[in-house]
Write a protein that holds these residues in place. Structure first.
Motif, PDB file in Angstrom:
ATOM      1  N   ASP A  28      20.569  73.668  50.605  1.00 49.47           N
ATOM      2  CA  ASP A  28      20.340  72.392  49.937  1.00 49.47           C
ATOM      3  C   ASP A  28      21.431  71.272  49.755  1.00 49.47           C
ATOM      4  O   ASP A  28      22.545  71.806  49.693  1.00 49.47           O
ATOM      5  N   ILE A  30      22.151  68.765  47.100  1.00 43.62           N
ATOM      6  CA  ILE A  30      21.350  67.998  45.826  1.00 43.62           C
ATOM      7  C   ILE A  30      22.308  67.109  45.387  1.00 43.62           C
ATOM      8  O   ILE A  30      23.557  67.481  45.027  1.00 43.62           O
ATOM      9  N   THR A 227      23.643  63.783  50.503  1.00 48.45           N
ATOM     10  CA  THR A 227      22.501  64.476  49.790  1.00 48.45           C
ATOM     11  C   THR A 227      20.887  64.262  50.455  1.00 48.45           C
ATOM     12  O   THR A 227      20.981  63.325  51.367  1.00 48.45           O
ATOM     13  N   GLU A 228      20.346  65.117  50.331  1.00 52.76           N
ATOM     14  CA  GLU A 228      19.095  65.267  50.943  1.00 52.76           C
ATOM     15  C   GLU A 228      17.777  65.325  50.027  1.00 52.76           C
ATOM     16  O   GLU A 228      16.697  65.563  49.994  1.00 52.76           O
ATOM     17  N   ARG A 229      18.427  65.569  48.706  1.00 55.34           N
ATOM     18  CA  ARG A 229      17.502  65.871  47.546  1.00 55.34           C
ATOM     19  C   ARG A 229      18.011  65.331  46.149  1.00 55.34           C
ATOM     20  O   ARG A 229      19.304  65.524  46.274  1.00 55.34           O
ATOM     21  N   THR A 230      17.468  64.845  45.290  1.00 55.41           N
ATOM     22  CA  THR A 230      17.978  64.165  43.955  1.00 55.41           C
ATOM     23  C   THR A 230      17.238  64.881  42.888  1.00 55.41           C
ATOM     24  O   THR A 230      16.134  64.663  43.104  1.00 55.41           O
ATOM     25  N   ASP A 240      12.659  65.825  40.250  1.00 50.94           N
ATOM     26  CA  ASP A 240      13.054  66.398  41.376  1.00 50.94           C
ATOM     27  C   ASP A 240      12.523  65.646  42.522  1.00 50.94           C
ATOM     28  O   ASP A 240      11.299  65.589  42.844  1.00 50.94           O
ATOM     29  N   TYR A 241      13.371  65.023  43.569  1.00 47.44           N
ATOM     30  CA  TYR A 241      12.809  64.332  44.631  1.00 47.44           C
ATOM     31  C   TYR A 241      13.479  64.845  45.981  1.00 47.44           C
ATOM     32  O   TYR A 241      14.660  65.147  45.889  1.00 47.44           O
ATOM     33  N   LYS A 242      12.690  65.121  46.989  1.00 47.67           N
ATOM     34  CA  LYS A 242      13.277  65.847  48.192  1.00 47.67           C
ATOM     35  C   LYS A 242      13.721  64.799  49.068  1.00 47.67           C
ATOM     36  O   LYS A 242      13.499  64.264  50.362  1.00 47.67           O
ATOM     37  N   GLN A 604      12.423  78.666  50.945  1.00 50.32           N
ATOM     38  CA  GLN A 604      12.070  77.465  49.834  1.00 50.32           C
ATOM     39  C   GLN A 604      10.982  77.779  48.890  1.00 50.32           C
ATOM     40  O   GLN A 604      10.809  77.211  47.774  1.00 50.32           O
TER      41      GLN A 604
END
Length: 644
Positions: A28, A30, A227-230, A240-242, A604
């Motif tokens: 991840d 994040i 990052t790839e997820r926030t 939570d956003y991907k 996941q």
């Protein structure tokens, strides 16, 4: 890997966040975002077991290791930089000692067929295998690459850590964490004390890292590049956003617009239904329809709009008093700190209304020249301020200089004079110190709150030349955006010492680069400067490679004329053998990476993330690490053979 379950944290009856849950999966990336005080740092402390929640728990899989870099820390190190960083390789250092001890015992043996001797040989082979698996043969190179990547010079390696400032000691801690290669990085504002070059190096390192990363940063470019997820913390809840940060901002805005539209439509439907019920409630002919509408209304699932924290800074600098065309001019400026020369024969000029950025590695003289302009330190050379220039200065450690025993209101009240005193509470309110917040002691303020309070001091009197040294450290995203707009609207002159690329982008028109005791000026924005610098570095590297290649060719020609046919034949065989091994290893590595990626996708899903799956994942990860180590060793061997 890590499961956060219904976490609640309360302080004095106030819930920082309530019943939040999410998973941290293998690989991840994040970005943990939210305004100052939302609870980001608190959440990292809880995950790293530095703090206990009020309720809920954090479940961490077996054998998971965590590397946690806090925003602030106390230092107790007393070693040299190199010895301190070697703490990351305790297992390897222990193996080295055991191998040395076993080797000594073997050398003392005389009966080479005794069971004791054979056991010592087996033990030594086992330790050597472990040593190789842990990367014992190249950890010195890893230390050097990491320290140099974070801005240290080789001459710094044997200096005591106590000789360095807090920012540089934070880099030492970051180096130790990076070299330990934990399963999960928890990094709280890692770029606060890094220069642009070190930030770019860290970006490359983290992008290629095989473990998971949870990152708190107010550097938008840094977040977007990694990052790839926030995950946003806002008003005690998480979202939570991907996606990366920039995409998250867009999606968050779209989600709220959709919610508002759906909410308005539903409210209209509810109002229409209630109007119908009220109009025909007492008419017998409509009783069936009324009862149907009542039941319909009871079944409606009410749409709720996500609470959104709209608070942000509202900054406007006072109008800049008129000044001369030249704001500041320096000729032949030099500065020494003892035997260390930081600046040598530097000349520069800044005109009225210009917005200029000072960039470069830490320690190259950016803050020193800013302090020379402020006349805070002695120097040689000539420096002149323009006609009627009034300076407003924000130092890098301005927030740390605040008196912790005073309240927010007292801090400003002691400095403000004249008519501005009647507007103190309004100004503090604009900086989010409204209501009871003005009575808070400075000692309990967060890093971002202290920075905002220090920024208030700049608004107490009109100036026409702002010198800001790292003003965005600890400020959240929205605060930085508002500050950037206020600076863009400021009609006076601005000198910015900053490593924040996104903050500088579109704000400055000239970049002054510091290095090797000199300065070099670049017309244009920060990204134009960085792109030109990258091209210049590539051209320089190609030039060096061409020269090196020419020398190697000359050497090879001379060597080959002397070498016999059999020697060249043997050399060719060795090169082919190593190349074939490298090719085979690359195929194995590609296959293992594909397996890991497939397993990571499967894990996941919480129901699929079993201990059995993770043990398989760890086993393949270790095999991949071994193959990568072998691949590195083969490449090193190939380079050495090709030089023969």
């Amino acid at each position: 890997m890590i499961s956060i379950n219904q976490l609640t944290v309360s302080f004095g009856g106030f819930n920082l966040f309530e019943d939040i849950s999410f998973l941290i999966n293998p690989r991840d990336r994040i970005g943990l975002v939210g305004k100052n005080g939302a609870g980001k740092s608190t959440l990292l402390k809880i995950i790293s077991r530095q703090m206990q929640p009020t309720s809920g728990d954090v479940a961490i899989w077996r054998d998971i290791t965590i590397g946690y870099l806090p925003q602030n820390m106390l230092y107790s190190d007393t070693q040299t930089v190199k010895l301190e960083v070697e703490e990351a390789f305790r297992e390897i250092k222990q193996l080295e000692a055991e191998i040395e001890m076993l080797t000594q015992r073997i050398n003392e043996q005389t009966n080479y067929e005794s069971p004791e001797y054979l056991k010592l040989i087996d033990d030594l082979a086992e330790k050597n295998d472990a040593y190789q698996m842990f990367g014992g043969y190249n950890y010195e190179a890893q230390i050097e690459l990491t320290l140099k990547g974070l801005g240290f010079k080789r001459t710094d390696f044997n200096r005591l850590t106590s000789e360095f400032s807090g920012g540089w000691r934070m880099r030492i801690e970051l180096a130790k964490i990076l070299l330990r290669k934990p399963s999960v990085f928890l990094l709280d504002e890692p770029t606060n004390h890094l220069d642009i070059e070190s930030i770019q190096w860290l970006e490359d390192y983290l992008r290629n890292y095989s473990g998971a990363i949870v990152l708190i940063s107010h550097d938008k470019a840094f977040l977007d590049n990694i990052t790839e997820r926030t995950i946003e913390i806002s008003l005690g809840m998480i979202y939570d956003y991907k996606v990366s940060y920039s995409k998250f901002v867009t999606l968050r805005k779209e989600r709220r617009e959709q919610q508002e539209a759906a909410y308005r439509n539903q409210q209209k439907m509810i109002q229409d239904t209630e109007d119908f019920i009220e109009r025909f409630r007492y008419k017998a002919t409509k009783a069936v329809q009324v009862q149907s509408r009542i039941k319909q209304l009871e079944k409606v699932e009410r749409i709720e709009i996500d609470e959104f924290d709209e608070s942000s800074l509202r900054i406007k600098f006072p109008p800049a008093p008129h000044s001369g065309i030249v704001t500041v001019k320096g000729v032949g400026i030099s500065k020494n700190y003892g035997a260390l020369q930081v600046l040598h024969d530097v000349s520069f000029s800044i005109q009225r209304g210009e917005k200029v950025a000072f960039v470069g590695k830490n320690g190259e003289g950016k803050t020193t020249l800013a302090r020379i302009i402020m006349n805070e330190i002695e120097y040689t050379g000539k420096l002149e301020l323009g006609h009627q220039v009034k300076i407003g200065y924000f130092a890098q450690n301005q927030a740390d200089k605040l008196d912790e025993n005073l309240t927010v209101l007292e801090t400003i009240d002691r400095v403000a004079v004249g008519a501005i005193r009647t507007k103190i509470r309004d100004i503090l309110g604009a900086f989010l110190f409204g209501g009871e917040a003005v009575d808070k002691k400075v000692s309990v303020l967060s890093g971002g709150e202290r920075t905002r309070l220090a920024m208030v001091l700049l608004l107490l009197e009109p100036v026409n030349f702002l010198i800001l040294d790292e003003p965005t450290n600890h400020l959240d995203m929205r605060s930085k955006e508002i500050l950037k707009k206020a600076l863009a609207d400021f009609e006076g002159t601005i000198l910015l010492v900053s490593h924040d690329r996104e903050f500088l982008d579109g704000l400055v028109q000239r970049v002054v680069e510091f290095g090797n005791r000199k300065i070099k000026e670049h017309i244009g924005g920060i990204y134009e400067f960085l792109e030109k610098k990258r091209i210049d570095n590539l051209c320089e590297l190609e030039s060096v490679n061409r020269q090196s290649s020419g020398k190697q060719e000359s050497k090879k020609t001379a060597d080959n004329s002397k070498a016999s046919f059999e020697e060249r034949k043997e050399l060719s065989r060795r090169i082919k053998k190593i190349s074939n091994k490298i090719e085979a290893l690359e195929k194995d590595i590609e296959k293992l990476e594909a397996e890991l990626a497939q397993m990571a996708d499967a894990m996941q899903c919480p129901n699929a993330a079993t201990v059995y799956n993770y043990e398989d994942y760890e086993k393949i990860s270790k095999t991949l690490s071994q193959k990568m180590s072998e691949w590195e060793l083969c490449h090193t061997e190939l380079e050495e053979v090709e030089k023969m």
